[in-house]
Design a protein around this motif. Structure first.
Motif, PDB file in Angstrom:
ATOM      1  N   PHE A 159     -27.858 -22.337 -42.728  1.00  0.00           N
ATOM      2  CA  PHE A 159     -27.470 -22.206 -44.126  1.00  0.00           C
ATOM      3  C   PHE A 159     -27.215 -20.735 -44.491  1.00  0.00           C
ATOM      4  O   PHE A 159     -26.184 -20.390 -45.087  1.00  0.00           O
ATOM      5  CB  PHE A 159     -28.568 -22.793 -45.016  1.00  0.00           C
ATOM      6  N   ALA A 160     -28.172 -19.870 -44.130  1.00  0.00           N
ATOM      7  CA  ALA A 160     -28.046 -18.450 -44.470  1.00  0.00           C
ATOM      8  C   ALA A 160     -26.847 -17.818 -43.765  1.00  0.00           C
ATOM      9  O   ALA A 160     -26.146 -16.967 -44.328  1.00  0.00           O
ATOM     10  CB  ALA A 160     -29.331 -17.708 -44.099  1.00  0.00           C
ATOM     11  N   SER A 161     -26.611 -18.251 -42.498  1.00  0.00           N
ATOM     12  CA  SER A 161     -25.468 -17.706 -41.752  1.00  0.00           C
ATOM     13  C   SER A 161     -24.156 -18.085 -42.424  1.00  0.00           C
ATOM     14  O   SER A 161     -23.267 -17.242 -42.607  1.00  0.00           O
ATOM     15  CB  SER A 161     -25.486 -18.220 -40.311  1.00  0.00           C
ATOM     16  N   LEU A 162     -24.022 -19.366 -42.783  1.00  0.00           N
ATOM     17  CA  LEU A 162     -22.789 -19.799 -43.434  1.00  0.00           C
ATOM     18  C   LEU A 162     -22.620 -19.105 -44.788  1.00  0.00           C
ATOM     19  O   LEU A 162     -21.506 -18.759 -45.180  1.00  0.00           O
ATOM     20  CB  LEU A 162     -22.805 -21.320 -43.624  1.00  0.00           C
ATOM     21  N   TYR A 163     -23.743 -18.877 -45.463  1.00  0.00           N
ATOM     22  CA  TYR A 163     -23.673 -18.276 -46.787  1.00  0.00           C
ATOM     23  C   TYR A 163     -23.168 -16.832 -46.707  1.00  0.00           C
ATOM     24  O   TYR A 163     -22.237 -16.442 -47.437  1.00  0.00           O
ATOM     25  CB  TYR A 163     -25.046 -18.311 -47.453  1.00  0.00           C
ATOM     26  N   TRP A 164     -23.734 -16.007 -45.809  1.00  0.00           N
ATOM     27  CA  TRP A 164     -23.425 -14.573 -45.815  1.00  0.00           C
ATOM     28  C   TRP A 164     -22.315 -14.187 -44.847  1.00  0.00           C
ATOM     29  O   TRP A 164     -21.533 -13.271 -45.153  1.00  0.00           O
ATOM     30  CB  TRP A 164     -24.689 -13.762 -45.524  1.00  0.00           C
ATOM     31  N   LEU A 165     -22.228 -14.856 -43.682  1.00  0.00           N
ATOM     32  CA  LEU A 165     -21.135 -14.512 -42.767  1.00  0.00           C
ATOM     33  C   LEU A 165     -19.780 -14.900 -43.358  1.00  0.00           C
ATOM     34  O   LEU A 165     -18.751 -14.296 -43.030  1.00  0.00           O
ATOM     35  CB  LEU A 165     -21.345 -15.187 -41.412  1.00  0.00           C
TER      36      LEU A 165
END
Length: 376
Positions: free
Chosen positions: A59-65
């Motif tokens: 989730f965090a990867s998709l959000y910030w990357l």
């Protein structure tokens, strides 16, 4: 000039700047990914049962990357089409529409990920069951932040490239001016020498004319070997000076005596090519040639601390007007001014060019430049 200016925008320094920007964007995204995943994990452990970190990282990867990638794309577009950053109403409305579409697409992808993580790990990522206005507004703010940062970096990049372009054009103009000065000086010497050879032939002094041509050949060969204005060792400069003086001694015979003093350190020092020749030519033309008796030309070159000092002195009449000189001037030619201009190019604000009439008579020129040695 246009071709040179265009090439600057694609210099290695510019490419390195773009690469550093991309790396910085993804590093920042990775850091935010780790912080967000850690914060979410702490939240779940405190409110729910211990959870798997994998869906939280996804989730965090998709959000910030997502935003890291968009930052690189926006930066690239701004570099390629600067008009996209223009502060016009049309551009502003276009960015609003793009921000809405990207924000909506991003939230939909995040919702899909929430559903996927629930089906695989029986665990949802951070609560994102529906699109709320605050979340959508935060997406718009992120787009505005990325766009503003890209605009600021674009301005800095353009300023950097403009400075590089200005320096490159200034360098090209300086080199062109220096080359023009050399071309102005060397034909002057060449014509004088050929006139001297013609006079020798007319007087039947063929052997001396042949020797003069041999020395002229040495000077021309040394000159043609230099494709661009450059510094050479004084030992190389001395070869040209000695050939020039040999030509003049053929012309003046016993009326010219030459004294040259130098040191091993001075011979290794770097000087602009053809530095002394116009000074010596001036001394002979406006000093020695106006004497009825013997003329003495003294040249000394030595290292003094971190300076290389070159001195040329003659025992001529000094600055007394020569016959036919306009406005009562001494008639010193373009060689002296050329020498000053060339010294200004090679040593801006770091040289001395002094002229004097010693009490003992004659005229003296002293040049002081930083001492440099040729790198191995």
């Amino acid at each position: 000039m246009e071709q040179s200016a265009k090439s600057i925008s694609s210099t290695p320094a510019s490419g390195a700047l773009h690469l550093r920007g991309a790396i910085a964007a993804f590093v920042a995204s990775a850091v935010m990914t780790g912080l967000t995943a850690g914060e979410c994990n702490g939240y779940y452990n405190s409110v729910h049962s211990p959870s798997s970190l994998t869906p939280l990282l996804l989730f965090a990867s998709l959000y910030w990357l997502w935003w890291g990638f968009l930052a690189v794309v926006i930066w690239w577009i701004a570099q390629r089409w600067p008009s996209t950053l223009a502060g016009t109403t049309r551009t502003f409305l276009s960015h609003i529409a793009i921000a809405c579409l990207l924000g909506l697409a991003h939230l939909i992808l995040l919702q899909k990920l929430v559903t996927f993580s629930a089906s695989i790990w029986n665990q949802t990522a951070p609560p994102l069951d529906y699109i709320t206005l605050p979340r959508f507004g935060f997406e718009l703010l992120l787009y505005g932040f990325v766009l503003g940062l890209s605009g600021m970096l674009h301005v800095q990049s353009r300023a950097h490239l403009d400075a590089m372009r200005s320096l490159e054009l200034e360098k090209q103009l300086s080199q062109a001016q220096l080359k023009a000065l050399q071309m102005q000086m060397e034909p002057h010497f060449l014509f004088n020498t050929l006139n001297a050879v013609t006079s020798l032939v007319e007087l039947g002094r063929n052997q001396e004319a042949s020797e003069t041509l041999a020395h002229l050949n040495t000077i021309l060969r040394k000159t043609l070997q230099r494709s661009t204005p450059e510094k050479i060792t004084f030992a190389q400069e001395l070869q040209v000076v000695e050939s020039y003086l040999a030509i003049q001694q053929v012309r003046f015979a016993d009326r010219l005596r030459v004294k040259i003093e130098t040191t091993p350190e001075a011979l290794e020092g770097l000087v602009p090519c053809f530095l002394l020749q116009p000074i010596i030519e001036n001394a002979i033309r406006h000093g020695i040639s106006r004497l009825e008796g013997d003329g003495l030309l003294e040249t000394s070159v030595e290292r003094i601390g971190d300076q290389l000092q070159l001195r040329v002195k003659d025992n001529g009449p000094g600055l007394k007007p020569s016959p036919g000189a306009p406005n009562g001037t001494s008639g010193h030619g373009i060689g002296m001014q050329n020498t000053r201009d060339r010294l200004s190019y090679f040593y801006p604000n770091a040289f001395n060019f002094l002229t004097a009439e010693p009490a003992t008579g004659g005229y003296e020129v002293t040049i002081q430049i930083p001492y440099e040695r040729q790198q191995a």
